[in-house]
Write a protein that holds these residues in place. Structure first.
Motif, PDB file in Angstrom:
ATOM      1  N   MET A   1       0.827  -1.180   0.000  1.00 20.83           N
ATOM      2  CA  MET A   1       0.000   0.000   0.000  1.00 20.83           C
ATOM      3  C   MET A   1       0.870   1.241   0.000  1.00 20.83           C
ATOM      4  O   MET A   1       0.602   2.214   0.646  1.00 20.83           O
ATOM      5  CB  MET A   1      -0.867   0.003   1.259  1.00 20.83           C
ATOM      6  CG  MET A   1      -1.885  -1.065   1.234  1.00 20.83           C
ATOM      7  SD  MET A   1      -2.490  -1.531   2.838  1.00 20.83           S
ATOM      8  CE  MET A   1      -2.770   0.064   3.583  1.00 20.83           C
ATOM      9  N   ARG A   2       1.934   1.182  -0.724  1.00 18.68           N
ATOM     10  CA  ARG A   2       2.895   2.257  -0.675  1.00 18.68           C
ATOM     11  C   ARG A   2       3.388   2.614  -2.067  1.00 18.68           C
ATOM     12  O   ARG A   2       3.596   1.745  -2.910  1.00 18.68           O
ATOM     13  CB  ARG A   2       4.096   1.859   0.185  1.00 18.68           C
ATOM     14  CG  ARG A   2       3.735   1.698   1.666  1.00 18.68           C
ATOM     15  CD  ARG A   2       3.410   3.051   2.279  1.00 18.68           C
ATOM     16  NE  ARG A   2       3.088   2.902   3.686  1.00 18.68           N
ATOM     17  CZ  ARG A   2       1.853   2.906   4.152  1.00 18.68           C
ATOM     18  NH1 ARG A   2       0.845   3.018   3.342  1.00 18.68           N
ATOM     19  NH2 ARG A   2       1.631   2.798   5.438  1.00 18.68           N
TER      20      ARG A   2
ATOM     21  N   TRP B   1      -9.820  -2.122  -5.492  1.00 16.06           N
ATOM     22  CA  TRP B   1      -8.673  -1.583  -4.763  1.00 16.06           C
ATOM     23  C   TRP B   1      -7.462  -1.575  -5.688  1.00 16.06           C
ATOM     24  O   TRP B   1      -7.092  -2.603  -6.259  1.00 16.06           O
ATOM     25  CB  TRP B   1      -8.366  -2.426  -3.533  1.00 16.06           C
ATOM     26  CG  TRP B   1      -7.096  -2.014  -2.835  1.00 16.06           C
ATOM     27  CD1 TRP B   1      -5.856  -2.565  -2.983  1.00 16.06           C
ATOM     28  CD2 TRP B   1      -6.945  -0.939  -1.908  1.00 16.06           C
ATOM     29  NE1 TRP B   1      -4.938  -1.913  -2.194  1.00 16.06           N
ATOM     30  CE2 TRP B   1      -5.576  -0.905  -1.525  1.00 16.06           C
ATOM     31  CE3 TRP B   1      -7.818  -0.008  -1.365  1.00 16.06           C
ATOM     32  CZ2 TRP B   1      -5.078   0.027  -0.610  1.00 16.06           C
ATOM     33  CZ3 TRP B   1      -7.320   0.915  -0.450  1.00 16.06           C
ATOM     34  CH2 TRP B   1      -5.970   0.924  -0.087  1.00 16.06           C
TER      35      TRP B   1
ATOM     36  N   GLU C   1      -3.537  -0.876  -5.568  1.00 14.91           N
ATOM     37  CA  GLU C   1      -2.427  -0.799  -4.614  1.00 14.91           C
ATOM     38  C   GLU C   1      -1.442   0.306  -4.981  1.00 14.91           C
ATOM     39  O   GLU C   1      -1.320   0.698  -6.142  1.00 14.91           O
ATOM     40  CB  GLU C   1      -1.705  -2.147  -4.584  1.00 14.91           C
ATOM     41  CG  GLU C   1      -0.558  -2.243  -3.618  1.00 14.91           C
ATOM     42  CD  GLU C   1      -1.032  -2.220  -2.169  1.00 14.91           C
ATOM     43  OE1 GLU C   1      -0.248  -1.802  -1.318  1.00 14.91           O
ATOM     44  OE2 GLU C   1      -2.183  -2.616  -1.907  1.00 14.91           O
TER      45      GLU C   1
ATOM     46  N   VAL D   1       4.167  -3.313  -6.242  1.00 15.86           N
ATOM     47  CA  VAL D   1       3.713  -3.935  -5.000  1.00 15.86           C
ATOM     48  C   VAL D   1       2.428  -4.699  -5.270  1.00 15.86           C
ATOM     49  O   VAL D   1       1.483  -4.153  -5.841  1.00 15.86           O
ATOM     50  CB  VAL D   1       3.468  -2.890  -3.898  1.00 15.86           C
ATOM     51  CG1 VAL D   1       2.927  -3.566  -2.642  1.00 15.86           C
ATOM     52  CG2 VAL D   1       4.749  -2.130  -3.574  1.00 15.86           C
TER      53      VAL D   1
ATOM     54  N   PRO E   1      -0.737  -6.530  -3.375  1.00 21.74           N
ATOM     55  CA  PRO E   1      -1.328  -6.491  -2.035  1.00 21.74           C
ATOM     56  C   PRO E   1      -1.798  -7.822  -1.485  1.00 21.74           C
ATOM     57  O   PRO E   1      -2.068  -7.928  -0.287  1.00 21.74           O
ATOM     58  CB  PRO E   1      -2.530  -5.560  -2.234  1.00 21.74           C
ATOM     59  CG  PRO E   1      -2.956  -5.821  -3.644  1.00 21.74           C
ATOM     60  CD  PRO E   1      -1.660  -6.042  -4.410  1.00 21.74           C
TER      61      PRO E   1
ATOM     62  N   VAL F   1      -2.781  -9.246   2.609  1.00 22.34           N
ATOM     63  CA  VAL F   1      -4.086  -8.607   2.762  1.00 22.34           C
ATOM     64  C   VAL F   1      -4.785  -9.015   4.053  1.00 22.34           C
ATOM     65  O   VAL F   1      -5.599  -8.257   4.598  1.00 22.34           O
ATOM     66  CB  VAL F   1      -4.988  -8.907   1.547  1.00 22.34           C
ATOM     67  CG1 VAL F   1      -5.364 -10.384   1.495  1.00 22.34           C
ATOM     68  CG2 VAL F   1      -6.221  -8.024   1.559  1.00 22.34           C
TER      69      VAL F   1
ATOM     70  N   TRP G   1      -4.813  -6.367   6.926  1.00 24.01           N
ATOM     71  CA  TRP G   1      -5.451  -5.045   6.875  1.00 24.01           C
ATOM     72  C   TRP G   1      -6.809  -5.032   6.180  1.00 24.01           C
ATOM     73  O   TRP G   1      -7.467  -3.994   6.130  1.00 24.01           O
ATOM     74  CB  TRP G   1      -4.528  -4.035   6.175  1.00 24.01           C
ATOM     75  CG  TRP G   1      -4.094  -4.440   4.782  1.00 24.01           C
ATOM     76  CD1 TRP G   1      -3.024  -5.225   4.455  1.00 24.01           C
ATOM     77  CD2 TRP G   1      -4.710  -4.086   3.539  1.00 24.01           C
ATOM     78  NE1 TRP G   1      -2.947  -5.383   3.091  1.00 24.01           N
ATOM     79  CE2 TRP G   1      -3.961  -4.687   2.494  1.00 24.01           C
ATOM     80  CE3 TRP G   1      -5.804  -3.305   3.211  1.00 24.01           C
ATOM     81  CZ2 TRP G   1      -4.294  -4.546   1.152  1.00 24.01           C
ATOM     82  CZ3 TRP G   1      -6.141  -3.158   1.864  1.00 24.01           C
ATOM     83  CH2 TRP G   1      -5.381  -3.778   0.853  1.00 24.01           C
TER      84      TRP G   1
ATOM     85  N   LEU H   1      -9.511  -7.185  -5.324  1.00 19.57           N
ATOM     86  CA  LEU H   1      -8.094  -6.891  -5.182  1.00 19.57           C
ATOM     87  C   LEU H   1      -7.325  -7.694  -6.218  1.00 19.57           C
ATOM     88  O   LEU H   1      -7.753  -8.794  -6.612  1.00 19.57           O
ATOM     89  CB  LEU H   1      -7.576  -7.242  -3.785  1.00 19.57           C
ATOM     90  CG  LEU H   1      -7.871  -6.267  -2.652  1.00 19.57           C
ATOM     91  CD1 LEU H   1      -9.278  -6.484  -2.114  1.00 19.57           C
ATOM     92  CD2 LEU H   1      -6.865  -6.438  -1.510  1.00 19.57           C
TER      93      LEU H   1
ATOM     94  N   ASP I   1      -3.037  -8.409  -7.868  1.00 20.80           N
ATOM     95  CA  ASP I   1      -1.602  -8.118  -7.936  1.00 20.80           C
ATOM     96  C   ASP I   1      -1.305  -7.607  -9.341  1.00 20.80           C
ATOM     97  O   ASP I   1      -1.456  -8.357 -10.314  1.00 20.80           O
ATOM     98  CB  ASP I   1      -0.774  -9.376  -7.657  1.00 20.80           C
ATOM     99  CG  ASP I   1      -0.747  -9.752  -6.181  1.00 20.80           C
ATOM    100  OD1 ASP I   1      -1.119  -8.902  -5.348  1.00 20.80           O
ATOM    101  OD2 ASP I   1      -0.365 -10.898  -5.866  1.00 20.80           O
TER     102      ASP I   1
ATOM    103  N   GLY J   1      -6.886   1.257   5.438  1.00 23.69           N
ATOM    104  CA  GLY J   1      -6.173   0.106   5.972  1.00 23.69           C
ATOM    105  C   GLY J   1      -5.406   0.429   7.229  1.00 23.69           C
ATOM    106  O   GLY J   1      -4.780  -0.443   7.823  1.00 23.69           O
TER     107      GLY J   1
END
Length: 666
Positions: free
Chosen positions: A1-2, A107, A109, A114, A116, A120, A123, A139, A141, A472
């Motif tokens: 999440m960055r 969602w 990410e 990254v 998630p 997961v 969070w 969600l 990847d 999150g």
């Protein structure tokens, strides 16, 4: 999440994974594109979008209480040339608990680079508890990351840092080039892993899932991806929640000089506005500057403490720029940022354990994991649009200079084609949007979030005691995102303001406690008072353990143990000390200055083996006594700064309130 960037220190660097901001420079007068604007000759020509969705087992630990449906989405590796074969994107769909679902939340990410899904479970509930009752949550990847295939891991990067503590920038650039060369030999072309390609994957996924329009929640780099997706496929977007957002029109040239400087100033202002922080850590900004200058002149030897026994495992050296980079990373989270004042005070007194603990939480992340996906996006979509004159002035100037050198070196080595010019143009979103921002976010600064939200005509919610990324992390943020998604109306953001607790909390007063039930060993009813806001208790029951979880290096807490056998108070004290604290009663001394009933014993001692953080200094105070034949041991722990004051407040409030009631006048 960055949204990740290399955190660099001066001329030779050990890179750390942290998020990346390139500074909002867009204004309404700059080139602008609108979703579906086919009249812009900078847009890539239309391409047929579709994919093959295959049921798959979920390769990650499923969050508690969920039963996701997992798939692999097969899409072309190169959307403009499907003959080059397919890749697969790992997807998880979490069905709404109430059927039929009212809609679908996608969602996206942060990162880039990254996935998630692997983590997961840690969070999901905090991010989606409110919305997952009514909406399906999707969600995935992104291509090249996580469980998607092929993997764009770079073990060359890991091997580089395994061999030398301090790695020259040019060496890492070569390792990145070596990784790209190896991937090319395996048939992987990094030019296919930019933001536009990943956005097309999402449109193929929307069609494959049969979603008419979905509501997008994006965080950090995920907000950039969301804008690209909405520009290309706006008809498929109903609304957006943009958390830690920045405009596509940003230039990647002020991660540190603008973002870092503004975030640290905001943090220092928050400290100065809170009485205990201001009193305990006066002139903090100047002290940080003095500390950095001294450590640059004479680097500091830092002991790494073994987490098992508290012994020094090895010693490493940190310059002032290393420390400043650690502080920059700490500003991402209030949990780590709140430790900065304590670390500064410790270093002024030649104490390094708190710096070591902070550096371990904000330093190198995943290393070579998905590294090629990260640099591919950065070089093609971001770094290709830098401004000619890069700002390297101010407190964070040396770190900015190193970052600029690093990205120039890596992107030159990879020699990837620049993204089309549309990827540097502000997107005038037509969909309703909500923007979330932390006051001391170093990577997508709050000032820029204000400007960006204004350009979008979106509501902005500020979290005054927070850094980068709210979803999150904050239950308030998740509830606001859910409310906005359901109503598409302005939300009441009062809960964001309600969470402005002091970074350096005072000891609780009598008004700060409330009554909870205790587990009584004999099955009887027992009650106690515990401080409001301490983690570890529930509204209906209490397991006897709680912590004040506001700091990384300054955590305090307590336990309450009830015993219904006939052993003496001393024997139970010894049992708690040996079994829980892993030390001996001889390490404790009788303590005065704390009022307890007659016959009660108060002992205090220092231990490096506390349950809070093994290997770090801690103080423990025990209050033990007998109430109507029941032995009670109250153990209060915390770091030395305010332990005595805290122990006195807790013991003198909690002990008299324990039930059965104490004799009158005690």
């Amino acid at each position: 999440m960055r949204r990740i960037v290399a955190c660099l220190a001066a001329a030779t660097v050990a890179l750390a994974s942290c998020t990346y901001d390139d500074g909002l420079e867009a204004t309404p007068g700059e080139p602008t594109v609108r979703p579906g604007d086919a009249g812009s000759d900078s847009l890539v020509p239309d391409i047929a979008i579709g994919g093959n969705l295959l049921p798959d087992g979920c390769p990650f630990p499923e969050p508690d209480g969920t039963q996701p449906d997992c798939y692999r989405l097969e899409v072309p590796a190169a959307w403009d040339d499907p003959s080059l074969g397919d890749i697969s994107v790992q997807v998880a769909v979490f069905p709404a608990t109430q059927r039929p679902a009212e809609g679908t939340v996608l969602w996206i990410e942060g990162g880039p680079g990254v996935g998630p899904l692997e983590g997961v479970g840690g969070w999901f509930d905090l991010a989606f508890a409110d919305i997952s009752t009514s909406h399906d949550v999707v969600l995935y990847d992104p291509r090249g990351t996580g469980f998607s295939r092929p993997s764009l891991d770079c073990p060359e990067i890991d091997e580089l840092f395994d061999t030398d503590e301090m790695v020259p920038i040019i060496a890492e650039a070569r390792a990145a080039d070596d990784c790209a060369t190896r991937l090319a030999l395996e048939g992987i072309d990094l030019s296919h892993y930019g933001t536009l390609s990943a956005a097309r994957d999402l449109e193929a996924l929307r069609k494959a899932l049969g979603v008419d329009r979905w509501d997008i929640w994006g965080q950090s780099y995920g907000t950039r991806m969301a804008q690209t997706y909405a520009r290309e496929f706006g008809d498929g977007v109903r609304s957006m929640v943009l958390d830690g957002a920045y405009s596509i029109a940003d230039d990647p040239d002020d991660d540190y000089t603008t973002g870092g400087a503004e975030a640290l100033d905001a943090f220092l202002s928050l400290c100065a506005s809170q009485s205990r922080c201001a009193r305990q850590y006066p002139d903090l900004g100047q002290r940080i500057d003095d500390l950095i200058a001294r450590a640059d002149s004479s680097p500091i030897d830092v002991d790494y403490l073994d987490p098992d026994d508290g012994s020094t495992a090895f010693t490493y050296t940190m310059s002032g720029q290393d420390i400043l980079s650690t502080f920059y990373g700490a500003l991402y989270s209030d949990y780590t940022a709140a430790s900065i004042p304590r670390v500064v005070a410790d270093l002024e007194n030649s104490v390094t354990w708190s710096l070591d603990l902070l550096a371990s939480q904000t330093g190198p992340g995943s290393g070579g994991e998905d590294y090629a996906a990260f640099v591919a996006v950065q070089c093609m979509d971001e770094w290709s649009y830098i401004t000619p004159d890069l700002d390297v002035e101010g407190r964070f100037g040396e770190l900015q200079s190193s970052s600029n050198v690093y990205w120039t070196s890596v992107c030159t080595a990879l020699d990837l084609q620049d993204a089309p010019p549309v990827e540097d143009q502000f997107v005038a979103l037509e969909q309703p949007a909500l923007v979330l921002s932390g006051s001391f976010d170093p990577i997508t600064p709050h000032r820029e979030a204000v400007e960006f939200a204004g350009q979008l005509g979106a509501q902005l919610v500020q979290f005054p005691r927070s850094g980068h990324g709210q979803l999150g992390v904050s239950a308030c943020a998740s509830s606001l995102a859910a409310e906005f998604t359901r109503t598409l109306a302005q939300v009441d953001a009062g809960c964001a303001q309600d969470d402005v607790a002091p970074m350096i909390p005072d000891a609780p007063t009598a008004a700060d406690f409330f009554e909870v039930a205790l587990e009584h060993p004999a099955g009887a009813t027992a009650t106690a008072l515990v401080p409001i806001g301490w983690v570890g208790y529930g509204p209906e029951s209490f397991d006897g353990y709680a912590i004040r979880d506001r700091h990384l290096v300054d955590v305090a807490g307590f336990t309450i143990d009830l015993f219904d056998d006939t052993d003496s108070v001393d024997s139970h004290i010894e049992a708690v000390v040996v079994d829980w604290l892993n030390t001996s009663v001889g390490a404790f001394e009788r303590t005065g200055g704390i009022a307890v009933p007659p016959g009660w014993v108060v002992l205090s001692g220092a231990t490096d083996d506390s349950p809070v953080a093994r290997g770090t200094p801690a103080m423990i105070t025990l209050a033990a006594g007998e109430i109507d034949g029941e032995v009670v041991v109250l153990s209060v722990f915390g770091t030395p700064d305010d332990h005595q004051e805290l122990a006195k407040a807790l013991i003198e409030t909690m002990v008299p309130a324990l039930n059965p009631a104490l004799p009158p006048g005690s």
